[in-house]
Design a protein around this motif. Structure first.
Motif, PDB file in Angstrom:
ATOM      1  N   LEU A 235      24.656   5.735  -6.428  1.00 50.44           N
ATOM      2  CA  LEU A 235      23.420   6.209  -7.049  1.00 50.44           C
ATOM      3  C   LEU A 235      22.334   6.517  -6.029  1.00 50.44           C
ATOM      4  CD1 LEU A 235      23.027   3.949 -10.222  1.00 50.44           C
ATOM      5  CD2 LEU A 235      23.395   6.423 -10.159  1.00 50.44           C
ATOM      6  N   ARG A 236      22.245   5.699  -5.000  1.00 45.32           N
ATOM      7  CA  ARG A 236      21.154   5.908  -4.041  1.00 45.32           C
ATOM      8  C   ARG A 236      21.270   7.257  -3.344  1.00 45.32           C
ATOM      9  NH1 ARG A 236      17.046   2.789  -2.563  1.00 45.32           N
ATOM     10  NH2 ARG A 236      15.947   3.383  -0.646  1.00 45.32           N
ATOM     11  N   ASN A 237      22.485   7.695  -3.072  1.00 42.92           N
ATOM     12  CA  ASN A 237      22.655   9.028  -2.477  1.00 42.92           C
ATOM     13  C   ASN A 237      22.127  10.110  -3.420  1.00 42.92           C
ATOM     14  OD1 ASN A 237      23.783   8.106  -0.119  1.00 42.92           O
ATOM     15  ND2 ASN A 237      25.901   8.464  -0.738  1.00 42.92           N
ATOM     16  N   LEU A 238      22.428   9.963  -4.704  1.00 38.46           N
ATOM     17  CA  LEU A 238      21.917  10.936  -5.672  1.00 38.46           C
ATOM     18  C   LEU A 238      20.396  10.884  -5.758  1.00 38.46           C
ATOM     19  CD1 LEU A 238      24.459  10.669  -8.640  1.00 38.46           C
ATOM     20  CD2 LEU A 238      24.150  12.616  -7.101  1.00 38.46           C
ATOM     21  N   GLU A 239      19.828   9.683  -5.731  1.00 35.63           N
ATOM     22  CA  GLU A 239      18.370   9.556  -5.771  1.00 35.63           C
ATOM     23  C   GLU A 239      17.732  10.211  -4.553  1.00 35.63           C
ATOM     24  OE1 GLU A 239      18.367   5.306  -8.238  1.00 35.63           O
ATOM     25  OE2 GLU A 239      17.943   5.340  -6.082  1.00 35.63           O
ATOM     26  N   ASN A 240      18.298   9.972  -3.371  1.00 35.07           N
ATOM     27  CA  ASN A 240      17.759  10.598  -2.154  1.00 35.07           C
ATOM     28  C   ASN A 240      17.804  12.118  -2.251  1.00 35.07           C
ATOM     29  OD1 ASN A 240      17.135   8.228  -0.746  1.00 35.07           O
ATOM     30  ND2 ASN A 240      19.199   8.036   0.091  1.00 35.07           N
TER      31      ASN A 240
ATOM     32  N   GLY B 256       0.781  -1.230   0.000  1.00 38.42           N
ATOM     33  CA  GLY B 256       0.000   0.000   0.000  1.00 38.42           C
ATOM     34  C   GLY B 256       0.811   1.276   0.000  1.00 38.42           C
ATOM     35  N   ARG B 257       2.139   1.177   0.028  1.00 41.28           N
ATOM     36  CA  ARG B 257       2.955   2.390   0.061  1.00 41.28           C
ATOM     37  C   ARG B 257       3.209   2.905  -1.352  1.00 41.28           C
ATOM     38  NH1 ARG B 257       7.803   0.755   4.121  1.00 41.28           N
ATOM     39  NH2 ARG B 257       8.570   2.849   3.611  1.00 41.28           N
ATOM     40  N   ASP B 258       3.223   4.224  -1.487  1.00 38.61           N
ATOM     41  CA  ASP B 258       3.537   4.855  -2.766  1.00 38.61           C
ATOM     42  C   ASP B 258       5.050   4.958  -2.898  1.00 38.61           C
ATOM     43  OD1 ASP B 258       0.871   5.225  -3.548  1.00 38.61           O
ATOM     44  OD2 ASP B 258       0.723   7.054  -2.359  1.00 38.61           O
ATOM     45  N   VAL B 259       5.586   4.364  -3.956  1.00 41.42           N
ATOM     46  CA  VAL B 259       7.026   4.239  -4.098  1.00 41.42           C
ATOM     47  C   VAL B 259       7.471   4.643  -5.494  1.00 41.42           C
ATOM     48  CG1 VAL B 259       7.169   2.380  -2.384  1.00 41.42           C
ATOM     49  CG2 VAL B 259       6.876   1.807  -4.813  1.00 41.42           C
ATOM     50  N   VAL B 260       8.759   4.897  -5.605  1.00 38.62           N
ATOM     51  CA  VAL B 260       9.394   5.159  -6.889  1.00 38.62           C
ATOM     52  C   VAL B 260      10.690   4.366  -6.912  1.00 38.62           C
ATOM     53  CG1 VAL B 260      10.557   7.246  -6.018  1.00 38.62           C
ATOM     54  CG2 VAL B 260      10.206   6.953  -8.484  1.00 38.62           C
ATOM     55  N   ALA B 261      11.048   3.881  -8.098  1.00 37.69           N
ATOM     56  CA  ALA B 261      12.257   3.070  -8.202  1.00 37.69           C
ATOM     57  C   ALA B 261      12.853   3.177  -9.591  1.00 37.69           C
ATOM     58  CB  ALA B 261      11.961   1.596  -7.894  1.00 37.69           C
TER      59      ALA B 261
ATOM     60  N   ILE C 218      13.850  10.297 -10.072  1.00 37.66           N
ATOM     61  CA  ILE C 218      14.603   9.091  -9.723  1.00 37.66           C
ATOM     62  C   ILE C 218      15.698   8.782 -10.736  1.00 37.66           C
ATOM     63  CG2 ILE C 218      13.231   7.321 -10.913  1.00 37.66           C
ATOM     64  CD1 ILE C 218      14.534   7.166  -7.282  1.00 37.66           C
ATOM     65  N   GLY C 219      15.522   9.217 -11.979  1.00 37.69           N
ATOM     66  CA  GLY C 219      16.557   8.996 -12.984  1.00 37.69           C
ATOM     67  C   GLY C 219      17.155  10.301 -13.483  1.00 37.69           C
ATOM     68  N   THR C 220      16.309  11.138 -14.076  1.00 37.74           N
ATOM     69  CA  THR C 220      16.765  12.413 -14.633  1.00 37.74           C
ATOM     70  C   THR C 220      17.244  13.350 -13.536  1.00 37.74           C
ATOM     71  OG1 THR C 220      15.283  12.170 -16.523  1.00 37.74           O
ATOM     72  CG2 THR C 220      16.035  14.393 -16.004  1.00 37.74           C
ATOM     73  N   GLY C 221      16.530  13.391 -12.420  1.00 42.05           N
ATOM     74  CA  GLY C 221      16.934  14.259 -11.314  1.00 42.05           C
ATOM     75  C   GLY C 221      18.268  13.858 -10.726  1.00 42.05           C
ATOM     76  N   ARG C 222      18.466  12.570 -10.522  1.00 44.57           N
ATOM     77  CA  ARG C 222      19.739  12.117  -9.958  1.00 44.57           C
ATOM     78  C   ARG C 222      20.888  12.435 -10.908  1.00 44.57           C
ATOM     79  NH1 ARG C 222      19.551   5.424 -10.496  1.00 44.57           N
ATOM     80  NH2 ARG C 222      20.372   5.358 -12.632  1.00 44.57           N
ATOM     81  N   THR C 223      20.638  12.330 -12.221  1.00 44.59           N
ATOM     82  CA  THR C 223      21.692  12.650 -13.188  1.00 44.59           C
ATOM     83  C   THR C 223      22.042  14.131 -13.154  1.00 44.59           C
ATOM     84  OG1 THR C 223      20.984  10.825 -14.620  1.00 44.59           O
ATOM     85  CG2 THR C 223      22.373  12.523 -15.610  1.00 44.59           C
TER      86      THR C 223
ATOM     87  N   ARG D 135      15.713  -1.161  -4.102  1.00 41.07           N
ATOM     88  CA  ARG D 135      15.637  -0.074  -5.084  1.00 41.07           C
ATOM     89  C   ARG D 135      14.513   0.909  -4.781  1.00 41.07           C
ATOM     90  NH1 ARG D 135      18.732  -0.350  -9.459  1.00 41.07           N
ATOM     91  NH2 ARG D 135      19.900  -2.269  -9.843  1.00 41.07           N
ATOM     92  N   LEU D 136      13.686   0.618  -3.809  1.00 43.14           N
ATOM     93  CA  LEU D 136      12.501   1.436  -3.544  1.00 43.14           C
ATOM     94  C   LEU D 136      12.828   2.682  -2.733  1.00 43.14           C
ATOM     95  CD1 LEU D 136       9.956  -1.342  -2.489  1.00 43.14           C
ATOM     96  CD2 LEU D 136      10.182  -0.267  -4.750  1.00 43.14           C
ATOM     97  N   HIS D 137      12.124   3.747  -3.069  1.00 39.41           N
ATOM     98  CA  HIS D 137      12.075   4.953  -2.246  1.00 39.41           C
ATOM     99  C   HIS D 137      10.601   5.283  -2.036  1.00 39.41           C
ATOM    100  CE1 HIS D 137      16.351   6.247  -2.984  1.00 39.41           C
ATOM    101  NE2 HIS D 137      16.153   5.577  -4.106  1.00 39.41           N
ATOM    102  N   GLU D 138      10.225   5.635  -0.816  1.00 43.14           N
ATOM    103  CA  GLU D 138       8.858   6.110  -0.610  1.00 43.14           C
ATOM    104  C   GLU D 138       8.734   7.498  -1.222  1.00 43.14           C
ATOM    105  OE1 GLU D 138       5.391   5.846   2.738  1.00 43.14           O
ATOM    106  OE2 GLU D 138       7.486   5.652   3.362  1.00 43.14           O
ATOM    107  N   ILE D 139       7.642   7.727  -1.921  1.00 44.08           N
ATOM    108  CA  ILE D 139       7.432   9.027  -2.563  1.00 44.08           C
ATOM    109  C   ILE D 139       7.092  10.068  -1.499  1.00 44.08           C
ATOM    110  CG2 ILE D 139       6.017  10.341  -4.193  1.00 44.08           C
ATOM    111  CD1 ILE D 139       5.581   7.793  -5.772  1.00 44.08           C
ATOM    112  N   PRO D 140       7.836  11.165  -1.441  1.00 42.62           N
ATOM    113  CA  PRO D 140       7.505  12.218  -0.471  1.00 42.62           C
ATOM    114  C   PRO D 140       6.083  12.726  -0.672  1.00 42.62           C
ATOM    115  CG  PRO D 140       9.671  12.594  -1.415  1.00 42.62           C
ATOM    116  CD  PRO D 140       9.053  11.480  -2.213  1.00 42.62           C
ATOM    117  N   ALA D 141       5.452  13.151   0.416  1.00 42.81           N
ATOM    118  CA  ALA D 141       4.044  13.543   0.381  1.00 42.81           C
ATOM    119  C   ALA D 141       3.779  14.706  -0.563  1.00 42.81           C
ATOM    120  CB  ALA D 141       3.572  13.897   1.796  1.00 42.81           C
TER     121      ALA D 141
END
Length: 325
Positions: free
Chosen positions: A277-282, A85-90, A126-131, A109-115
């Protein structure tokens, strides 16, 4: 479920909207009911049968796409039930499957989507932003800096312009056509110019001739960048993160005459600086959640994935392209 399948490498029309079996998550995996799928220029290369960087060509038939956001609706063995039931992005990494109504991925690979974010914005980050944030690690941006961003209306370019303005830099954004120039201006660029016009560099010199740029962000290549290099101050740096036009590469001799240098910033150098990569995604998700970065989104229905690919390849899109099931 419905999904986009590619059975033969080739044109965008080879992407077919079909009914396929729902995927089932394995150990340590979840299934995501997809609300938005990211489309990347690398997807178009793979679709043509061209290996893209470290990504191998998939076995066919395949469901393309490596960026998804949505709600976890099923978990595999060994997965904590709190994920349901959690909203996620990966970012799915080397395993495709994103152009679909359901996708499976590892929990790591999951991140919970901020509210404060919806699924399309999260999938853009998750992809373009981290780049974009990875590229910016190589730019020494101070409030008195002048930066030139090419392809400034694209997914990465949009975020670069916003970040640089937040840092206090003077930003010159170059893009092709009136619609894109309007977007660049709305994103806060101090000057937005159309590089389809032959006098675009002269316009920049007329405005900022006494303040040459220290950094040039380049995903374009070709003759456009050959002209743009002349806008850099001696000692300036060109940060390369793509080659939309690779027909006329810049030589070392040309750069030496101008006293400028180039650096390709994707891949291991970016990851080493970021700590993975995960640091960039966060960081990317946090910047968007706080409203400091606002991805521009170009939406297509999932069934129109072929049209989305064609639009990317003809440079008819702005911002990040996303598919909505």
């Amino acid at each position: 479920m419905h999904a986009i399948r590619l059975a033969t490498f080739g044109s965008a029309e080879n992407l077919r909207y079909e009914t396929v079996e729902d995927p089932v998550p394995g150990p340590g995996q979840v299934r995501v009911a997809v609300a938005a799928s990211g489309v990347h220029v690398i997807d178009t290369a793979i679709r043509r049968g061209v290996a893209a960087g470290p990504l191998p060509l998939p076995e066919l038939p395949t469901i393309p796409g490596r960026e998804v956001a949505g709600r976890v609706d099923l978990i595999g063995p060994g997965v904590d039930e709190s994920w349901l039931g959690r909203d996620v992005v990966a970012h799915l990494g080397p395993v495709p499957g994103g152009y679909a109504e359901f996708a499976v991925t590892d929990t790591e690979r999951l991140h919970e989507i901020p509210a404060t974010l919806d699924a399309p914005a999260a999938v853009a980050m998750i992809g373009t932003g981290r780049t974009a944030l990875g590229i910016l690690q190589f730019a020494d941006i101070t409030p008195d800096a002048v930066a030139v961003v090419t392809a400034a209306a694209g997914g990465i370019g949009t975020l670069l312009v916003q970040y640089l303005k937040n840092a206090g830099a003077t930003v010159i954004g170059a893009a092709g056509g009136p619609e894109k120039i309007d977007l660049v201006a709305r994103n806060g660029a101090d000057l937005a110019v159309d590089y389809f016009r032959p006098d675009w560099a002269d316009r920049i010199r007329a405005e900022f001739g006494d303040r040459p740029a220290q950094v040039l962000f380049d995903s374009v290549g070709g003759e456009t960048i050959r002209v743009a290099l002349g806008l850099l101050a001696p000692g300036g740096t060109r940060l390369i993160y793509g080659f939309a036009d690779d027909t006329a590469p810049i030589t070392d001799e040309e750069q030496a005459v101008l006293g400028v240098s180039s650096r390709f910033v994707l891949g291991p150098p970016m990851l080493e600086r970021a700590g993975g990569l995960r640091n960039l995604e966060n960081r990317a998700l946090a910047e968007a959640a706080a409203g400091r970065l606002r991805p521009d989104l170009h939406r297509f229905p999932l069934a129109q994935a072929a049209a989305a690919h064609h639009a990317i390849e003809t440079r008819a899109t702005t911002g990040k392209v996303v598919l909505i099931p």
